[in-house]
Design an enzyme around this catalytic site. Structure first.
Site, PDB file in Angstrom:
ATOM      1  N   GLY A 172       4.135  -2.614  -5.161  1.00  0.00           N
ATOM      2  CA  GLY A 172       5.565  -2.508  -4.909  1.00  0.00           C
ATOM      3  C   GLY A 172       6.395  -2.280  -6.152  1.00  0.00           C
ATOM      4  O   GLY A 172       7.621  -2.392  -6.121  1.00  0.00           O
ATOM      5  N   SER A 211       1.110   0.859  -5.205  1.00  0.00           N
ATOM      6  CA  SER A 211       1.958   2.041  -5.427  1.00  0.00           C
ATOM      7  C   SER A 211       1.222   3.364  -5.231  1.00  0.00           C
ATOM      8  O   SER A 211       1.454   4.330  -5.961  1.00  0.00           O
ATOM      9  CB  SER A 211       2.619   1.982  -6.811  1.00  0.00           C
ATOM     10  OG  SER A 211       3.430   0.828  -6.908  1.00  0.00           O
TER      11      SER A 211
HETATM   12  P1  13P Z   1       2.622  -0.821  -2.286  1.00  0.00           P
HETATM   13  O1  13P Z   1       1.869   0.402  -1.834  1.00  0.00           O
HETATM   14  O2  13P Z   1       3.985  -0.936  -1.695  1.00  0.00           O
HETATM   15  O3  13P Z   1       2.580  -0.978  -3.766  1.00  0.00           O
HETATM   16  O4  13P Z   1       1.812  -2.080  -1.679  1.00  0.00           O
HETATM   17  C1  13P Z   1       0.447  -2.164  -1.874  1.00  0.00           C
HETATM   18  C2  13P Z   1      -0.087  -3.253  -1.036  1.00  0.00           C
HETATM   19  O5  13P Z   1       0.186  -4.415  -1.287  1.00  0.00           O
HETATM   20  C3  13P Z   1      -0.907  -2.890   0.119  1.00  0.00           C
HETATM   21  O6  13P Z   1      -1.523  -4.008   0.670  1.00  0.00           O
END
Ligand code: 13P
Length: 249
Positions: A172, A211
């Site tokens: 994230g 990400s």
């Molecule tokens: P993001 O792709 O939003 O970084 O989240 C990754 C994740 O925690 C998937 O389980």
């Protein structure tokens, strides 16, 4: 069996109308994806997604469950309930559950076993924090998280499991591990398992999460030990998610 897989972790996002729109777009585009696709919505939307995925090749999974078949566990959903919604997978040990809900390695191992008892494939998430990486503890942390589950279930249980390497600092944040950084850890994980059972190590699907987006998926997925992605934010945007799923083509 080692497979290319892209799994969507919608986390605590969604509404009936929003999910309907997202699924309409995904269903129209994904028959041509070069990988297996799995969607993990919040538990309250499992039935809706189950219905909308009928007749498609897209699989359904849960984000979490509790390892008791039934009982006085207010607010919890049992692993035993998930097969009724045609769930094939369940995410276990996500770093958000480890951190926010203080789930221990032991509890996660218990969940891993409970998932398999109910015919579900656990997606075991492991990964280090920023500080742990800076202190050169990545390998120790990741293998320690893995060992805690191995201690409970044994290597044979990994014949039907998926591992997701999710560095916490990349979740994230928009900060993706470089394909080389991710590959390095994936290789460490596979080597470690190989020391216990070479066939299982060769056959296990290891996903990268943190990400992942349309612009970086292809380079990540080209790495020899990266078999796909566990995707958070980008899985909520139809176009991005479709691009990610088509990155194997
Ligand atoms: P993001 O792709 O939003 O970084 O989240 C990754 C994740 O925690 C998937 O389980």
């Amino acid at each position: 069996m080692r497979k290319n897989l892209v799994a969507a972790n919608w986390k605590m996002h969604g509404s009936k109308a929003g999910i309907n729109r997202l699924l309409t777009a995904i269903k129209a585009e994904l028959p041509s994806a070069g990988c297996e696709v799995l969607l993990c919505p919040p538990a309250v939307y499992l039935e809706q997604v189950q219905k909308e995925l009928q007749g498609t090749q897209i699989a359904l999974g849960a984000q979490n469950a509790y390892p008791g078949d039934e009982g006085a566990f207010t607010g919890e959903v049992a692993f035993a309930m998930l097969p009724e919604f045609d769930c094939s997978h369940v995410i276990i040990g996500h770093s958000e559950r480890r951190e926010i809900f203080a789930e221990s390695d032991e509890f996660i191992a218990q969940k891993f076993a409970a998932a398999q008892e109910h015919g579900l494939t656990p997606i075991l998430c492991i990964g280090e924090s920023q500080t742990e990486r800076e202190n050169a503890e990545t390998e120790k942390v990741v293998l320690g998280q893995l060992q805690a589950v191995l201690d409970k279930v044994g290597i044979a249980a990994f014949a039907d499991a998926v591992i997701a390497y999710e560095p916490i600092w990349a979740i994230g944040t928009g900060l993706t591990a470089s394909p080389q950084q991710a590959q390095e850890v994936h290789a460490v994980i596979r080597d470690f398992l190989s020391g216990q059972d070479q066939n299982i190590a060769e056959g296990i699907t290891i996903l990268y999460g943190g990400s992942v987006k349309g612009a970086n998926a292809s380079e990540l997925f080209q790495q020899p030990d990266i078999d796909g992605g566990l995707v958070g934010g980008a899985s909520l945007k139809a176009e991005e998610f479709i691009t990610i799923c088509k990155s194997f083509n």
